[in-house]
Design an enzyme around this catalytic site. Structure first.
Site, PDB file in Angstrom:
ATOM      1  N   HIS A  56      -6.023   5.642   5.780  1.00 42.55           N
ATOM      2  CA  HIS A  56      -5.094   6.040   3.925  1.00 42.55           C
ATOM      3  C   HIS A  56      -3.607   6.274   4.110  1.00 42.55           C
ATOM      4  O   HIS A  56      -2.692   6.713   4.197  1.00 42.55           O
ATOM      5  CB  HIS A  56      -5.097   7.422   4.695  1.00 42.55           C
ATOM      6  CG  HIS A  56      -5.023   9.058   4.079  1.00 42.55           C
ATOM      7  ND1 HIS A  56      -5.028  11.000   4.017  1.00 42.55           N
ATOM      8  CD2 HIS A  56      -4.825   9.544   2.202  1.00 42.55           C
ATOM      9  CE1 HIS A  56      -4.552  11.569   3.232  1.00 42.55           C
ATOM     10  NE2 HIS A  56      -4.278  10.102   2.298  1.00 42.55           N
ATOM     11  N   HIS A  58      -1.576   4.977   0.039  1.00 39.63           N
ATOM     12  CA  HIS A  58      -1.374   4.716  -1.359  1.00 39.63           C
ATOM     13  C   HIS A  58      -0.306   3.669  -1.667  1.00 39.63           C
ATOM     14  O   HIS A  58       0.592   4.029  -1.593  1.00 39.63           O
ATOM     15  CB  HIS A  58      -0.690   6.816  -1.671  1.00 39.63           C
ATOM     16  CG  HIS A  58      -1.824   7.636  -1.675  1.00 39.63           C
ATOM     17  ND1 HIS A  58      -2.456   8.225  -2.259  1.00 39.63           N
ATOM     18  CD2 HIS A  58      -2.210   8.332  -0.544  1.00 39.63           C
ATOM     19  CE1 HIS A  58      -3.429   9.417  -1.521  1.00 39.63           C
ATOM     20  NE2 HIS A  58      -2.434   9.565  -0.588  1.00 39.63           N
ATOM     21  N   ARG A  60      -0.307   2.591  -4.853  1.00 43.41           N
ATOM     22  CA  ARG A  60      -0.026   3.178  -6.808  1.00 43.41           C
ATOM     23  C   ARG A  60      -0.789   1.836  -7.337  1.00 43.41           C
ATOM     24  O   ARG A  60       0.176   2.336  -8.566  1.00 43.41           O
ATOM     25  CB  ARG A  60       0.938   3.299  -6.426  1.00 43.41           C
ATOM     26  CG  ARG A  60       1.779   4.515  -5.170  1.00 43.41           C
ATOM     27  CD  ARG A  60       1.202   5.965  -5.562  1.00 43.41           C
ATOM     28  NE  ARG A  60       2.174   7.006  -5.006  1.00 43.41           N
ATOM     29  CZ  ARG A  60       1.302   8.207  -4.909  1.00 43.41           C
ATOM     30  NH1 ARG A  60       0.247   8.071  -5.032  1.00 43.41           N
ATOM     31  NH2 ARG A  60       1.881   9.071  -3.649  1.00 43.41           N
ATOM     32  N   ASN A  90      -6.586   7.522  -5.991  1.00 40.92           N
ATOM     33  CA  ASN A  90      -6.092   8.447  -7.118  1.00 40.92           C
ATOM     34  C   ASN A  90      -5.104   7.221  -7.774  1.00 40.92           C
ATOM     35  O   ASN A  90      -4.217   7.779  -7.767  1.00 40.92           O
ATOM     36  CB  ASN A  90      -5.532   9.085  -6.367  1.00 40.92           C
ATOM     37  CG  ASN A  90      -4.581   9.121  -5.366  1.00 40.92           C
ATOM     38  OD1 ASN A  90      -4.070   8.271  -4.371  1.00 40.92           O
ATOM     39  ND2 ASN A  90      -3.651  10.517  -5.370  1.00 40.92           N
ATOM     40  N   ASP A 148      -9.233  12.176  -2.301  1.00 41.77           N
ATOM     41  CA  ASP A 148      -8.253  12.283  -2.120  1.00 41.77           C
ATOM     42  C   ASP A 148      -6.551  12.638  -3.462  1.00 41.77           C
ATOM     43  O   ASP A 148      -7.044  11.519  -4.035  1.00 41.77           O
ATOM     44  CB  ASP A 148      -7.613  11.695  -1.192  1.00 41.77           C
ATOM     45  CG  ASP A 148      -6.185  12.132  -0.768  1.00 41.77           C
ATOM     46  OD1 ASP A 148      -6.536  13.286  -0.647  1.00 41.77           O
ATOM     47  OD2 ASP A 148      -5.470  10.995  -0.708  1.00 41.77           O
ATOM     48  N   ASP A 310      -1.175   8.595   5.842  1.00 46.22           N
ATOM     49  CA  ASP A 310      -1.068   9.337   4.127  1.00 46.22           C
ATOM     50  C   ASP A 310      -0.085   9.066   3.274  1.00 46.22           C
ATOM     51  O   ASP A 310       1.092   9.560   2.769  1.00 46.22           O
ATOM     52  CB  ASP A 310      -0.816  10.614   3.615  1.00 46.22           C
ATOM     53  CG  ASP A 310      -1.166  11.570   2.588  1.00 46.22           C
ATOM     54  OD1 ASP A 310      -1.547  10.693   1.605  1.00 46.22           O
ATOM     55  OD2 ASP A 310      -0.976  12.822   2.419  1.00 46.22           O
ATOM     56  N   HIS A 314       7.145   7.459  -3.437  1.00 48.58           N
ATOM     57  CA  HIS A 314       6.923   8.123  -5.276  1.00 48.58           C
ATOM     58  C   HIS A 314       8.408   7.553  -5.844  1.00 48.58           C
ATOM     59  O   HIS A 314       9.026   6.827  -4.383  1.00 48.58           O
ATOM     60  CB  HIS A 314       7.488   9.590  -5.146  1.00 48.58           C
ATOM     61  CG  HIS A 314       6.117  10.033  -5.196  1.00 48.58           C
ATOM     62  ND1 HIS A 314       5.080  10.063  -5.885  1.00 48.58           N
ATOM     63  CD2 HIS A 314       5.382  11.226  -3.744  1.00 48.58           C
ATOM     64  CE1 HIS A 314       4.004  11.121  -5.477  1.00 48.58           C
ATOM     65  NE2 HIS A 314       4.180  11.388  -4.662  1.00 48.58           N
TER      66      HIS A 314
HETATM   67 ZN   LIG Z   1      -4.293  14.009   0.706  1.00 52.27          ZN
END
Ligand SMILES: [Zn+2]
Length: 433
Positions: A56, A58, A60, A90, A148, A310, A314
């Site tokens: 999991h 991100h 980007r 996502n 997600d 996770d 950013h």
């Molecule tokens: Zn989530």
């Protein structure tokens, strides 16, 4: 070229395996009893474990490369002891077509960091209405299906998604929060949110959605069984005592569900909000001390069987916005292992092998991958870490683009010094001779 790692203390999820000389040849562990090699590295009695798997993260890419790129994200993972990470879909655009999965996987293979597995969306544009083509995505190499970043509000769509994913051999991962109950909550709902005057996201938003999803799974399992398949539901970032108890009970009953817990939910509480600092803003939110205790207990007993970071980078400017407007998420790939080694193994006496199991074999089960073991013939996806040397978390030195951390300034042990993927060096600390 053969590599010999001498004098390493071996540990994998099955236990501590004693000190050995590990010979690596053609991407595999050729021997645990030494042998001739062109390169020799003295581990000096440090721990050698299977490289970690993070189901999991991100990264980007595509579309949000100001936050993270494949190259920086995979380098950060390697530095954190991870050999394999699963990137969430996502992105902009959403990853939902077989060609996108292939293209990202191909690009990652040209980069020097951890191995990339790509998750694809469960529904078109992650809108929760129309399913993506599970079988074609699986054939393109998708590691799992997930919306997600968004929540799956339509239970019927999720049920059908679980059945189709099962037929394709994939798990479905869900961000289990009821969107209506969560509302505009930015932190855990309760007395502290009231005191600080901030909108609360109640623990019931998670528990209610997990309870619903377990019933959806029960139904999908019955449907899939009639077709000869078994679904797998992976509940991401379980953050509450109640949520963990629901997952544990369902597992005890034999439902094919797996629960994930993050480093932040295991080591931070809502009390961090007293500093009004958006670095601590994450969804689901940081909870109470009681929740942290329950999550650690569930991780130990196996109710929650996987750690996923996770990792959600950013830009610093985004996280410097006010608490209502800053985005949810925190970067953690580079600190997750030393953090959990220090807090859970060193301070609380959790068995090291158990932590390794939850960071390797636990997540791999969700991906349908074999357990990670240190055995002759096994892939040389390895991680060497130092249990003694103290270092302070210094986000300025992160290779992730997100150079801030909720753990900045914490003194930790257990830093990975070397990470190998199929015998290839993807991270080596300058301090390792
Ligand atoms: Zn989530």
């Amino acid at each position: 070229m053969r590599l010999l790692i001498k004098n390493a203390r071996l540990v994998d999820g099955s236990g501590e395996l004693g000190t050995a000389d590990v010979l690596i040849e053609e991407g595999r562990i050729a021997s645990l009893a030494g042998g001739d090699a062109e390169r020799v590295l003295d581990a000096g009695g440090r721990w050698l474990a299977p490289a970690l798997t993070d189901p999991h993260v991100h990264l980007r890419t595509p579309g949000q490369e100001t936050k993270e790129e494949l190259a920086t994200g995979l380098a950060a993972a390697a530095r954190g002891g991870y050999g394999t990470v699963v990137a969430m879909p996502n992105t902009e655009p959403v990853i939902q077509e077989p060609e996108q999965v292939r293209a990202l996987s191909d690009e990652a293979r040209t980069l020097p960091g951890a191995r990339l597995l790509v998750a694809a969306a469960l529904t078109e544009n992650q809108e929760g209405r129309k399913l993506t083509p599970a079988a074609l995505l699986a054939r393109a190499g998708a590691a799992l299906l997930t919306d997600d970043g968004r929540t799956n509000e339509d239970a019927g769509v999720l049920a059908r998604g679980l059945v189709y994913a099962a037929a394709a051999g994939l798990a479905v991962a869900v961000h289990a929060e009821d969107a209506g109950l969560r509302g505009g909550g930015v932190m855990n709902d309760g007395p502290l949110a009231a005191e600080l005057g901030l909108a609360g996201n109640p623990p019931e938003a998670e528990a209610a959605r997990i309870a619903r999803d377990l019933e959806v799974l029960r139904y999908a399992a019955r449907k899939a069984a009639a077709l000869g398949h078994a679904p797998r539901l992976y509940l991401q970032h379980v953050s509450t005592a109640r949520g963990a108890a629901l997952v544990a009970a369902a597992r005890a009953e034999g439902l094919p569900v797996m629960g994930e817990v993050t480093p932040h939910h295991l080591t931070l509480t809502e009390e961090a909000w007293r500093g009004f600092d958006a670095r601590f803003k994450v969804a689901p939110p940081l909870r109470t001390e009681g929740d942290v205790e329950a999550l650690i207990g569930a991780l130990e007993r196996g109710g929650l069987s996987a750690v996923g970071t996770d990792h959600a980078p950013h830009t610093a400017a985004e996280k410097e916005r006010d608490l209502e407007n800053a985005p949810f998420g925190m970067p953690s790939l580079e600190v997750a292992f030393p953090l959990l080694y220090t807090e859970l193994v060193e301070r609380r006496g959790l068995p090291l092998a158990l932590l390794i199991e939850r960071m390797t074999t636990g997540p791999r089960a969700a991906l349908g991958l074999a357990p990670a073991r240190l055995a002759e013939g096994a892939p040389a996806d390895l991680m060497l870490f130092d249990p003694a040397e103290k270092r302070t978390v210094d986000p300025a030195r992160f290779v992730s683009k997100a150079r801030y951390s909720p753990w900045a300034g914490r003194e930790l042990v257990g830093w990975p010094l070397l990470t190998l993927v199929a015998g290839r060096e993807v991270w080596r600390d300058a301090g390792l001779a």
